[in-house]
Design an enzyme around this catalytic site. Structure first.
Site, PDB file in Angstrom:
ATOM      1  N   LYS A   1      -3.816  -7.328 -11.436  1.00 41.01           N
ATOM      2  CA  LYS A   1      -3.381  -5.789 -11.749  1.00 41.01           C
ATOM      3  C   LYS A   1      -3.734  -5.732 -12.921  1.00 41.01           C
ATOM      4  CE  LYS A   1       0.205  -2.515 -11.651  1.00 41.01           C
ATOM      5  NZ  LYS A   1       1.538  -1.956 -10.910  1.00 41.01           N
TER       6      LYS A   1
ATOM      7  N   LYS B   1      -6.353  -4.626  -8.261  1.00 37.10           N
ATOM      8  CA  LYS B   1      -6.042  -3.297  -8.479  1.00 37.10           C
ATOM      9  C   LYS B   1      -6.226  -3.036  -9.792  1.00 37.10           C
ATOM     10  CE  LYS B   1      -1.940  -0.322  -9.035  1.00 37.10           C
ATOM     11  NZ  LYS B   1      -0.520  -0.424  -9.071  1.00 37.10           N
TER      12      LYS B   1
HETATM   13  C1  PBG Z   1       4.524   0.317 -10.522  1.00 34.95           C
HETATM   14  C2  PBG Z   1       3.037   0.550  -9.820  1.00 34.95           C
HETATM   15  C3  PBG Z   1       2.083   1.436 -10.550  1.00 34.95           C
HETATM   16  C4  PBG Z   1       1.042   1.395  -9.458  1.00 34.95           C
HETATM   17  C5  PBG Z   1       1.469   1.137  -8.200  1.00 34.95           C
HETATM   18  N1  PBG Z   1       2.627   0.331  -8.455  1.00 34.95           N
HETATM   19  C6  PBG Z   1       2.125   2.037 -11.902  1.00 34.95           C
HETATM   20  C7  PBG Z   1       1.868   1.247 -13.031  1.00 34.95           C
HETATM   21  O1  PBG Z   1       1.988  -0.034 -12.892  1.00 34.95           O
HETATM   22  O2  PBG Z   1       2.137   2.094 -14.046  1.00 34.95           O
HETATM   23  C8  PBG Z   1      -0.130   2.559  -9.549  1.00 34.95           C
HETATM   24  C9  PBG Z   1      -0.518   3.061  -8.588  1.00 34.95           C
HETATM   25  C10 PBG Z   1      -1.593   4.221  -8.600  1.00 34.95           C
HETATM   26  O3  PBG Z   1      -2.110   4.258  -9.771  1.00 34.95           O
HETATM   27  O4  PBG Z   1      -2.044   4.612  -7.612  1.00 34.95           O
HETATM   28  N2  PBG Z   1       4.494  -0.688 -11.308  1.00 34.95           N
HETATM   29 ZN    ZN Z   2       6.245  -0.947 -12.424  1.00 35.19          ZN
END
Ligand code: PBG
Ligand code: ZN
Length: 322
Positions: free
Chosen positions: A192, A245
């Site tokens: 991520k 992601k």
């Molecule tokens: C929470 C989370 C996020 C997303 C999924 N879980 C946001 C982040 O990490 O700031 C992003 C999902 C999206 O942009 O569709 N940690």
């Molecule tokens: Zn988070």
């Protein structure tokens, strides 16, 4: 000329015959936002056609989702209170826990995955406990594990940790196993990245950090090999599915993860990717349906088994992947 690739492009029948890729409708996962309250169905301004639903409204919405063939959802909660230890994340009476109970009672066959993170539940918007202006890794693990356990107890089918703390898959696995949930799968947000593509989501979930950014825990977008190391670590800790992601800007990482091992790989087609398609379509600059289809195929071609996408419902409704 002896070799003419165009021979196999002559008409739709032969093109379909030699098509290498098809998106499996059953591997689409639909992300949804659930809020406290009643009768709430509030459109997210930066994500047209995506909503924050109260529990009664999400149950109504799910009727039409199931009718078009949605088999699985990824649930995010927007709680009524936030504090510095994310109490509402592992509250048995929290919004996600109650939503899961209601959804599973009404739709026992719908596969409910819960996002496990703390940012939506923290007063400061970070994904873990803040100490000395940074997110403290090890004290955060216990809260994540408690959150995952409370989702399991509510009846979730799978948990998906998205926090990017080191060791969280192992901590969650141990907690679940210690409480009898040895068969609860973990889908880890393994690679991520600290991405600007999450902007619209943070509006939707009210989870933007109030100071600093997430670069001390989410990955540097420049690092593809390190992403594979993250995948490897999560597998060692017991992840059942690993995720890359965002999707479109990281197809190389997706391909790398898919080739690295025999594990199942998911991709998250995130909010910013969705919003860009919607905005350009609204301007009349692109053919929206064809773009959605092309993006979903790109994930599949790059090696995704599972595609988490806000386009899931419309793709099924309009038959874009048939
Ligand atoms: C929470 C989370 C996020 C997303 C999924 N879980 C946001 C982040 O990490 O700031 C992003 C999902 C999206 O942009 O569709 N940690
Ligand atoms: Zn988070």
């Amino acid at each position: 000329m002896i070799i003419r690739p165009r021979r196999l492009r002559k008409n739709e029948t032969i093109r379909n015959m030699v098509a290498e890729t098809a998106v499996n409708p059953d591997s689409l996962v639909y992300p949804m936002f659930v809020v406290e309250g009643e009768g709430v169905k509030e459109e997210i301004p930066s994500m047209p056609n995506q909503y924050r639903f109260s529990i009664d409204e999400i149950l109504k919405e799910l009727e039409s989702c199931v009718a078009v063939g949605i088999k699985s959802i990824l649930l995010f909660g927007i709680p009524s209170y936030k504090d510095e230890i994310a109490s509402s994340a592992y509250d048995d009476d929290g919004v996600v826990q109650r939503a899961v109970r209601s959804i599973k009672a009404k739709f026992p066959d719908l596969y409910v995955i819960t996002d496990v993170c703390l940012c939506e539940y923290m007063s400061h918007g970070h994904c873990g406990i803040v100490k000395d202006n940074d997110v403290d890794n090890d004290s955060t693990l216990e809260l994540l594990a408690k959150t995952a356990l409370s989702h399991a107890e509510a009846g979730a089918d799978m948990v998906a940790p998205s926090d990017m703390m080191d060791g969280r898959v192992g901590a969650i696995r141990a907690k679940l196993d210690g409480n009898g949930y040895t068969n609860m799968p973990i889908m880890a947000y393994s690679a991520k990245f600290a991405s600007a593509y999450y902007g619209p989501f943070r509006d939707a979930a009210d989870s933007a950090p109030h100071f600093g950014d997430r670069k001390s825990y989410q990955m540097d977008v420049r690092n593809g090999r390190e992403a594979l190391r993250e995948v490897e670590l999560d597998l060692e800790e017991g992840a059942d599915i690993v995720m890359v992601k965002p999707g479109l800007a990281f197809l190389d990482v997706l391909r790398g993860a898919a080739e690295m091992s025999n594990v199942h790989v998911a991709v998250y087609n995130v909010s910013g990717e969705y919003s860009m398609v919607k905005a350009a379509a609204k301007m009349g600059w692109i053919d929206e349906d064809s773009i959605i289809r092309e993006n979903l195929i790109a994930f599949k071609r790059a090696g995704a088994d599972i595609i988490i996408t806000y386009h899931a419902k419309e793709a099924l409704e309009k038959g874009l992947i048939h």
